[in-house]
Design an enzyme around this catalytic site. Sequence first.
Site, PDB file in Angstrom:
ATOM      1  N   CYS A   3       1.201  -1.135  -0.131  1.00  0.00           N
ATOM      2  CA  CYS A   3       0.218   0.112   0.011  1.00  0.00           C
ATOM      3  C   CYS A   3       0.797   1.258   0.273  1.00  0.00           C
ATOM      4  O   CYS A   3       1.928   1.332  -0.381  1.00  0.00           O
ATOM      5  CB  CYS A   3      -1.350  -0.229   1.181  1.00  0.00           C
ATOM      6  SG  CYS A   3      -0.016   0.076   2.588  1.00  0.00           S
ATOM      7  N   ARG A   9      -3.567  -0.659   5.241  1.00  0.00           N
ATOM      8  CA  ARG A   9      -4.176  -2.097   4.645  1.00  0.00           C
ATOM      9  C   ARG A   9      -3.138  -2.988   3.874  1.00  0.00           C
ATOM     10  O   ARG A   9      -3.323  -4.260   4.642  1.00  0.00           O
ATOM     11  CB  ARG A   9      -4.150  -1.373   2.890  1.00  0.00           C
ATOM     12  CG  ARG A   9      -5.574   0.108   3.028  1.00  0.00           C
ATOM     13  CD  ARG A   9      -5.829   0.697   1.403  1.00  0.00           C
ATOM     14  NE  ARG A   9      -4.658   1.427   2.016  1.00  0.00           N
ATOM     15  CZ  ARG A   9      -4.468   1.825   0.709  1.00  0.00           C
ATOM     16  NH1 ARG A   9      -5.222   2.235  -0.719  1.00  0.00           N
ATOM     17  NH2 ARG A   9      -3.219   3.014   1.042  1.00  0.00           N
ATOM     18  N   ASP A 119      -8.255   3.823   0.955  1.00  0.00           N
ATOM     19  CA  ASP A 119      -7.324   4.405   1.774  1.00  0.00           C
ATOM     20  C   ASP A 119      -8.031   4.729   3.011  1.00  0.00           C
ATOM     21  O   ASP A 119      -8.520   5.869   2.869  1.00  0.00           O
ATOM     22  CB  ASP A 119      -6.351   5.489   2.042  1.00  0.00           C
ATOM     23  CG  ASP A 119      -5.425   5.935   2.756  1.00  0.00           C
ATOM     24  OD1 ASP A 119      -5.737   4.839   3.719  1.00  0.00           O
ATOM     25  OD2 ASP A 119      -4.437   5.828   1.880  1.00  0.00           O
TER      26      ASP A 119
HETATM   27  P1  4NP Z   1      -1.621   2.902   4.284  1.00  0.00           P
HETATM   28  O1  4NP Z   1      -2.797   4.146   4.517  1.00  0.00           O
HETATM   29  O2  4NP Z   1      -1.041   2.921   3.469  1.00  0.00           O
HETATM   30  O3  4NP Z   1      -3.164   1.954   4.376  1.00  0.00           O
HETATM   31  O4  4NP Z   1      -0.641   2.204   5.219  1.00  0.00           O
HETATM   32  C1  4NP Z   1      -1.757   5.460   4.729  1.00  0.00           C
HETATM   33  C2  4NP Z   1      -1.020   5.258   5.736  1.00  0.00           C
HETATM   34  C3  4NP Z   1      -0.366   7.035   5.939  1.00  0.00           C
HETATM   35  C4  4NP Z   1      -0.438   7.998   5.183  1.00  0.00           C
HETATM   36  C5  4NP Z   1      -1.317   7.602   4.195  1.00  0.00           C
HETATM   37  C6  4NP Z   1      -2.232   6.294   4.123  1.00  0.00           C
HETATM   38  N1  4NP Z   1       0.164   9.533   5.318  1.00  0.00           N
HETATM   39  O5  4NP Z   1      -0.068   9.924   4.678  1.00  0.00           O
HETATM   40  O6  4NP Z   1       0.793   8.934   6.105  1.00  0.00           O
END
Ligand code: 4NP
Length: 151
Positions: A3, A9, A119
């Site tokens: 991800c 995720r 997300d």
């Molecule tokens: P992930 O979610 O891609 O599912 O781990 C996110 C976690 C952190 C961030 C964005 C999406 N962020 O911008 O820090």
Amino acid sequence: MVCLGNICRSPLAEGILQDKIEKRGLDWEVASSGTAGYHVGELPDSRSMEISRKHGVDISHQRSQKFHPSFLDDYDFILAMDIANYEDILSLCTTDKQRQKVQLIMDYGDDPDITEVPDPYYGGRDGFANVYDMLDEAIDGFWQTVILAME
Ligand code: 4NP
């Protein structure tokens, strides 16, 4: 499992697949990572740990890592959570063999209209419960496809 941040995720996706592997007694290796390095070394998001614990899956040993191009050779499948992740990984590929490994995880889901795992980072707990259910279904589909191909 890939991800963006590797805290929401893909840690869930890793944990769900790892659980199936252990229950079946297989020696497959599963890992997760993020295309961005914002959270390297951090625990999964507390909301991901909470929803997985409710389903009997412990992901608290995981630590965020950034996707490394060597993973394109180390692993047989690279499953992206959304189209941005998918395109970012494809841009790192240098061979057709690598490109063929990169897929959207929701391609294994039941609903062909759902292509991405949303997300959940900026949302509430409901978003994480939804993501868990989507991943559980898609990983069942992936599992059946891969196991059938091996048999
Ligand atoms: P992930 O979610 O891609 O599912 O781990 C996110 C976690 C952190 C961030 C964005 C999406 N962020 O911008 O820090």
